[in-house]
Design an enzyme around this catalytic site. Sequence first.
Site, PDB file in Angstrom:
ATOM      1  N   THR A   1     -40.538 -42.512  39.260  1.00 17.74           N
ATOM      2  CA  THR A   1     -40.421 -42.452  38.468  1.00 17.74           C
ATOM      3  C   THR A   1     -40.651 -44.034  37.070  1.00 17.74           C
ATOM      4  O   THR A   1     -40.433 -44.896  38.018  1.00 17.74           O
ATOM      5  CB  THR A   1     -39.544 -41.739  37.528  1.00 17.74           C
ATOM      6  OG1 THR A   1     -37.782 -42.588  37.343  1.00 17.74           O
ATOM      7  CG2 THR A   1     -39.029 -40.241  37.908  1.00 17.74           C
TER       8      THR A   1
ATOM      9  N   ILE B   1     -33.480 -48.467  43.002  1.00 18.19           N
ATOM     10  CA  ILE B   1     -33.779 -48.863  41.959  1.00 18.19           C
ATOM     11  C   ILE B   1     -34.997 -49.730  42.146  1.00 18.19           C
ATOM     12  O   ILE B   1     -35.178 -50.324  42.930  1.00 18.19           O
ATOM     13  CB  ILE B   1     -32.206 -50.166  41.671  1.00 18.19           C
ATOM     14  CG1 ILE B   1     -31.004 -49.201  41.267  1.00 18.19           C
ATOM     15  CG2 ILE B   1     -33.091 -51.244  39.799  1.00 18.19           C
ATOM     16  CD1 ILE B   1     -31.093 -48.660  40.225  1.00 18.19           C
ATOM     17  N   LYS B   2     -35.717 -49.280  40.428  1.00 20.74           N
ATOM     18  CA  LYS B   2     -37.184 -49.914  40.548  1.00 20.74           C
ATOM     19  C   LYS B   2     -37.259 -51.604  39.844  1.00 20.74           C
ATOM     20  O   LYS B   2     -36.414 -51.145  38.819  1.00 20.74           O
ATOM     21  CB  LYS B   2     -37.970 -48.996  40.092  1.00 20.74           C
ATOM     22  CG  LYS B   2     -38.322 -48.315  40.937  1.00 20.74           C
ATOM     23  CD  LYS B   2     -39.378 -46.848  40.476  1.00 20.74           C
ATOM     24  CE  LYS B   2     -41.303 -48.205  40.198  1.00 20.74           C
ATOM     25  NZ  LYS B   2     -42.164 -47.033  39.708  1.00 20.74           N
ATOM     26  N   LEU B   3     -37.583 -52.173  40.436  1.00 19.99           N
ATOM     27  CA  LEU B   3     -37.912 -53.810  39.811  1.00 19.99           C
ATOM     28  C   LEU B   3     -39.213 -54.466  39.462  1.00 19.99           C
ATOM     29  O   LEU B   3     -39.929 -53.882  40.919  1.00 19.99           O
ATOM     30  CB  LEU B   3     -36.960 -54.451  41.106  1.00 19.99           C
ATOM     31  CG  LEU B   3     -35.052 -54.527  40.446  1.00 19.99           C
ATOM     32  CD1 LEU B   3     -34.936 -55.232  41.203  1.00 19.99           C
ATOM     33  CD2 LEU B   3     -34.809 -54.861  38.757  1.00 19.99           C
TER      34      LEU B   3
ATOM     35  N   THR C   1     -35.607 -45.096  40.365  1.00 22.44           N
ATOM     36  CA  THR C   1     -35.310 -44.951  38.893  1.00 22.44           C
ATOM     37  C   THR C   1     -35.320 -46.611  38.552  1.00 22.44           C
ATOM     38  O   THR C   1     -35.132 -47.317  39.233  1.00 22.44           O
ATOM     39  CB  THR C   1     -33.737 -44.462  38.275  1.00 22.44           C
ATOM     40  OG1 THR C   1     -33.984 -43.205  38.878  1.00 22.44           O
ATOM     41  CG2 THR C   1     -33.427 -44.933  37.138  1.00 22.44           C
TER      42      THR C   1
END
EC number: 2.2.1.2
Length: 318
Positions: free
Chosen positions: A33, A130-132, A94
């Site tokens: 997402t 965790i998207k960065l 996310t």
Amino acid sequence: MNQLEYLKKYTTVVVDSGDINYIKKYQPNDATTNPTLILKSVLSNKYNYIIDNSIQYAKDIGGNKLTQVKNASDMISVGFGIEILKYIPGYISTEIDARLSFNTKKCVSKAIKLIKLYNNNGIDTSRVLIKLAATWECIEAARQLKKIGILCNLTLLFSFAQARACADADVFLISPFVGRIYDWYQKFNLNSPYCSNTDPGVIALKKIFFYYKKYGYKTIIMGASFRKLEQIQELVGCDRITISLDLLKQLSMKKDILIKKLDVKKITKVNTKPNALSESEFRFLHNEDAMAVEKLSEGIRQFSSDQQELENFLFDKL
């Protein structure tokens, strides 16, 4: 067999969507997402129960209205992740607030908060990425987070310098944006007529793939932001590919055989890895790539804008 089924033989298929109903339908292994997809799902009115639960959570925690907006926003991202995880066997990615993309400390803090929210809701956090954004600061955050058991997906990756720095940091997964690279060259009419094996986005991902496999980097490569079926077809064999709902549907309707184009077994391995990039080397090399500079900045601005729109929506609800 259709092409989606062929693709699944060679590549882990990931759905790029916040639409839970479509995720149920196409049964991907993983899902991703981002702020744009979350905002779209929130405004669709299909998932008001997630919004209501998130607002109630924020009210229960308390604080001033801005604090409640932040907490509700975080819970919405996690809420969609929790629902999606019910229908996939693998990972959910996310994304954190893109406005933190140049602050390592705040990225680490936000990532820990999101993981705690998942954990407090009974989720196995080993299934959460965790998207960065792949800035220097976020790559460093991913390095630090991995040491405490939090795995990251480095997104908005456009330059080879970004890919090298991610490999140096031993991040878990990267998402080269094949389609957005293609978009930039199309804007300047630099890739016409179209041919998939000369597509700049395809070439960029292949370069990263062969570099990683040659030197034995463990970082997973997940091609992202595809615009054409031909781009996906040219990258069969990539570790993972995240695909929009429209392209998933097209793949599921095509019956032609897909051939594995990226084969690790055909790559000669080298035991000694290149020297890690310093921060100054990274910034110079990334800056040399006009496309990457423009697209990374544009991506961060867009995700930041969508995050702000979500917060404005929540402000009116609280």
